[in-house]
Design an enzyme around this catalytic site. Structure first.
Site, short mmCIF file in Angstrom:
data_model
loop_
_atom_site.label_atom_id
_atom_site.label_comp_id
_atom_site.label_asym_id
_atom_site.label_seq_id
_atom_site.Cartn_x
_atom_site.Cartn_y
_atom_site.Cartn_z
N VAL A 296 106.45 41.88 61.99
CA VAL A 296 105.43 41.40 62.97
C VAL A 296 104.78 42.34 63.83
O VAL A 296 105.28 43.46 64.26
CB VAL A 296 106.19 40.53 64.00
CG1 VAL A 296 106.90 39.24 63.39
CG2 VAL A 296 107.37 41.00 64.86
N SER A 297 103.55 42.15 63.69
CA SER A 297 102.41 43.29 64.31
C SER A 297 102.65 43.22 65.97
O SER A 297 102.45 44.51 66.51
CB SER A 297 101.07 42.88 64.10
OG SER A 297 101.02 42.78 62.82
N THR A 298 103.18 42.41 66.71
CA THR A 298 103.13 42.50 68.23
C THR A 298 104.48 42.22 68.59
O THR A 298 105.31 41.46 67.83
CB THR A 298 102.33 41.60 68.87
OG1 THR A 298 102.24 40.23 68.68
CG2 THR A 298 100.64 41.80 68.54
N GLN B 182 105.46 38.41 68.99
CA GLN B 182 105.68 37.61 67.79
C GLN B 182 107.04 37.71 67.39
O GLN B 182 107.84 38.58 67.81
CB GLN B 182 104.81 38.09 66.59
CG GLN B 182 103.37 37.97 66.70
CD GLN B 182 102.43 38.69 65.64
OE1 GLN B 182 102.83 39.74 65.23
NE2 GLN B 182 101.60 37.74 65.31
#
Length: 196
Positions: A10-12, A15
């Protein structure tokens, strides 16, 4: 013994990878063989969980990911990665690719992966183009692009102070000026004493 090695990203940090993990476990990946990156962009070349997943892969093993974009951003990087897997004797299985799952250990799966990687790159390029176009149009029209709020002048802070002195609630004054009450009080304290 051939193993399925799962990777989720997940990018952040806000998330959650729960859905990806659930899909990987359903596909037969043991929880001990799952590697996850939180808050890591697909554009980065070094991703700790991804690096661990690759290190765990042996000849005959298969790396399993939920969606193609978990691998990276560009077609070239995805194709280079697929080649590295082939050289290692490992396969790649993408669970949600074009409505089904694709396994690069088969000729058809390898071809599908190449086509889908190119399509994923094209989609990303189109998205970037739309964003760039939208920003250019908003700039040309003199519209707000978002981002950090402008700084408030001392004159504006003095006007807010006058409203508070006249009996307006500080919370409402701050809201009307588009700032928090704490910011308003902090700026009042920072005003020069000479009134200029």
């Amino acid at each position: 013994m051939k193993k399925l090695i799962g990777y989720a990203r997940v990018s952040t940090r806000s998330q959650q990878a729960d859905r990806q993990i659930e899909d990987l476990v359903t596909a037969g990946v043991r929880r001990d063989d799952l590697y996850v990156d939180h808050g890591v962009s697909g554009a980065r070349t070094s991703r700790p969980g991804f690096d661990e997943a690759l290190a765990a892969l042996q000849s005959g093993d298969t790396l399993v990911i939920a969606t193609l974009d978990r691998l990276g951003r560009s077609t070239q990087s995805m194709l280079t990665f697929a080649q590295q897997l082939r050289e290692k004797g490992a396969g790649l299985r993408v669970l949600n690719l074009g409505g089904g799952d694709v396994d690069t250990s088969t000729p058809m799966g390898s071809m599908m992966f190449t086509v889908m990687a190119a399509l994923a790159q094209m989609e990303l390029d189109i998205k970037r183009e739309r964003i760039t176009d939208s920003v250019a149009k908003r700039r040309a029209a003199g519209k707000d692009l978002g981002g950090r709020r402008r700084a408030f002048t001392d004159s504006q802070i003095r006007s807010a102070m006058k409203l508070i002195d006249a009996g307006e609630p500080a919370t409402q004054v701050a809201r009307d000026f588009g700032m928090s009450r704490a910011t308003l009080y902090r700026r009042i304290q920072q005003l020069p004493a000479d009134g200029s």
